[in-house]
Design an enzyme around this catalytic site. Structure first.
Site, PDB file in Angstrom:
ATOM      1  CE  LYS A  70      -3.469   2.387   2.789  1.00 23.61           C
ATOM      2  NZ  LYS A  70      -4.514   2.247   3.798  1.00 23.61           N
TER       3      LYS A  70
ATOM      4  CE  LYS B   8      -5.959   1.984  -0.331  1.00 24.32           C
ATOM      5  NZ  LYS B   8      -6.255   2.146   1.037  1.00 24.32           N
TER       6      LYS B   8
HETATM    7  C1  PBG Z   1      -7.430   3.247   5.860  1.00 26.30           C
HETATM    8  C2  PBG Z   1      -7.696   3.143   4.412  1.00 26.30           C
HETATM    9  C3  PBG Z   1      -7.548   4.118   3.403  1.00 26.30           C
HETATM   10  C4  PBG Z   1      -8.051   3.544   2.233  1.00 26.30           C
HETATM   11  C5  PBG Z   1      -8.464   2.243   2.542  1.00 26.30           C
HETATM   12  N1  PBG Z   1      -8.212   2.005   3.889  1.00 26.30           N
HETATM   13  C6  PBG Z   1      -7.070   5.523   3.463  1.00 26.30           C
HETATM   14  C7  PBG Z   1      -5.691   5.830   3.789  1.00 26.30           C
HETATM   15  O1  PBG Z   1      -4.848   4.967   3.953  1.00 26.30           O
HETATM   16  O2  PBG Z   1      -5.440   7.025   3.939  1.00 26.30           O
HETATM   17  C8  PBG Z   1      -8.154   4.245   0.911  1.00 26.30           C
HETATM   18  C9  PBG Z   1      -9.176   3.713  -0.032  1.00 26.30           C
HETATM   19  C10 PBG Z   1      -9.507   4.591  -1.171  1.00 26.30           C
HETATM   20  O3  PBG Z   1      -8.908   5.647  -1.438  1.00 26.30           O
HETATM   21  O4  PBG Z   1     -10.461   4.226  -1.874  1.00 26.30           O
HETATM   22  N2  PBG Z   1      -6.104   3.269   6.228  1.00 26.30           N
END
Ligand code: PBG
Length: 336
Positions: A196, A249
């Site tokens: 991520k 992601k």
């Molecule tokens: C929580 C999380 C996030 C997303 C999924 N889980 C936001 C982040 O990490 O700031 C983002 C999902 C999206 O943008 O659709 N940590």
């Protein structure tokens, strides 16, 4: 190699010929639809930067989940918006917390649907970070991991089917695995947000989940967009720690990572087609600049072609509808 007799256009002549040699196929059951659940009686708050997406109270959540199931989508990913935020994320592991209530309601009313719960602290922390903030402003890894494991266990107790940690702390997968195993949940899968990135494409999500960091950014725990070997390493580490599925992601700007994580781990790989990717397509389509249906289907196909087995996407309901249309058009003899 050179094939002097080969004329690729011969096999592109009709839809039947193209279908015969098509290498990648989309099906609704590979799609996961994210849902945002909020306290209240009859709430359906639109998220302005994500047209079509709402914060839903439990009655509406059940309706949306039923709609997904009817469309052939077999799993949803739950995010909670709590009433109370504090510096210990206590609503995240409250047995009566919003996600716990939603899990119980979904398992009761839409039992055929697989319920995946996102495990993170940012929505529940007053400062909006994914972990515990120390006095010096740093995120304390091990204290955060303890709270994450507690949260995952609490979702397990509420009856969740899969937990999906998205915090990016080190060692969270083994801590969650141990916490689940110790309490009799050794058969509960972990779907790790392993790869991520600290991406600027999460902006609209933070509006939906009310979770933007109140100071600083997430670069000390989420990955540097410049790195690829590290992304593969993160996935491999999580698998060693007990992850059953891994994730890349965002999706579209990171297709190289989807490809590498799939080929190098040979584990089930998901791609998260995130909020900013969705917002771009929606905005362009609303202006008449892109054909939404064609662009969405091409995007999802490209993500699958790169190596994703599972796609988490806000387009899931539309895509499932469009896939069904395609099938019925074909059965009516429409060959285009
Ligand atoms: C929580 C999380 C996030 C997303 C999924 N889980 C936001 C982040 O990490 O700031 C983002 C999902 C999206 O943008 O659709 N940590």
């Amino acid at each position: 190699m050179y094939y002097p007799q080969y004329r690729p256009r011969r096999m592109r002549k009709t839809d039947s010929l193209r279908a015969m040699i098509r290498e990648t196929h989309l099906q609704p059951h590979i799609l996961v639809y994210p849902l945002f659940v909020i306290h209240g009686e009859d709430v359906r708050n639109p998220v302005s930067s994500m047209p079509g997406v709402h914060q839903l109270s439990i009655n509406h959540l059940i309706e949306e989940a039923k709609e997904c199931a009817a469309l052939g989508i077999r799993s949803v990913l739950l995010f909670g918006i709590p009433d109370v935020k504090d510096e210990a994320a206590s609503s995240a592991y409250d047995p009566e917390g919003i996600v716990q209530l939603a899990i119980r309601a979904l398992k009761e009313h839409v039992p055929q649907l697989t319920v995946i719960a996102d495990v993170c602290l940012c929505e529940y922390m007053s400062h909006g970070h994914c972990g515990v903030v120390r006095e010096d402003g740093c995120i304390d890894n091990d204290l955060s991991v303890e709270l994450l494991a507690k949260t995952a266990l609490s979702y397990a107790e509420a009856g969740v089917d899969v937990v999906a940690p998205s915090d990016m702390m080190d060692g969270r997968i083994s801590a969650i695995r141990a916490a689940l195993d110790n309490e009799g949940y050794s058969d509960l899968p972990i779907f790790s947000y392993s790869t991520k990135y600290a991406s600027s494409f999460y902006g609209p999500f933070r509006e939906a989940a009310e979770s933007p960091p109140q100071f600083g950014d997430r670069k000390s725990y989420q990955m540097d967009p410049a790195n690829t070997d590290e992304g593969v390493r993160e996935a491999m580490m999580d698998i060693e720690e007990g992850a059953d599925m891994v994730m890349v992601k965002p999706a579209m700007p990171y297709l190289d990572l989807i490809y590498r994580v799939k080929t190098e781990t040979r584990f089930p790989v998901a791609a998260y087609n995130v909020s900013g990717e969705y917002a771009m397509v929606k905005a362009a389509a609303a202006n008449g600049w892109l054909d939404e249906k064609a662009v969405v289907m091409e995007t999802l196909l490209a993500i699958k072609r790169a190596g994703a087995d599972i796609i988490i996407t806000y387009h899931a309901k539309d895509a499932a509808r469009w896939l069904a249309e395609r099938v019925s058009a074909k059965s009516l003899g429409d060959e285009r």
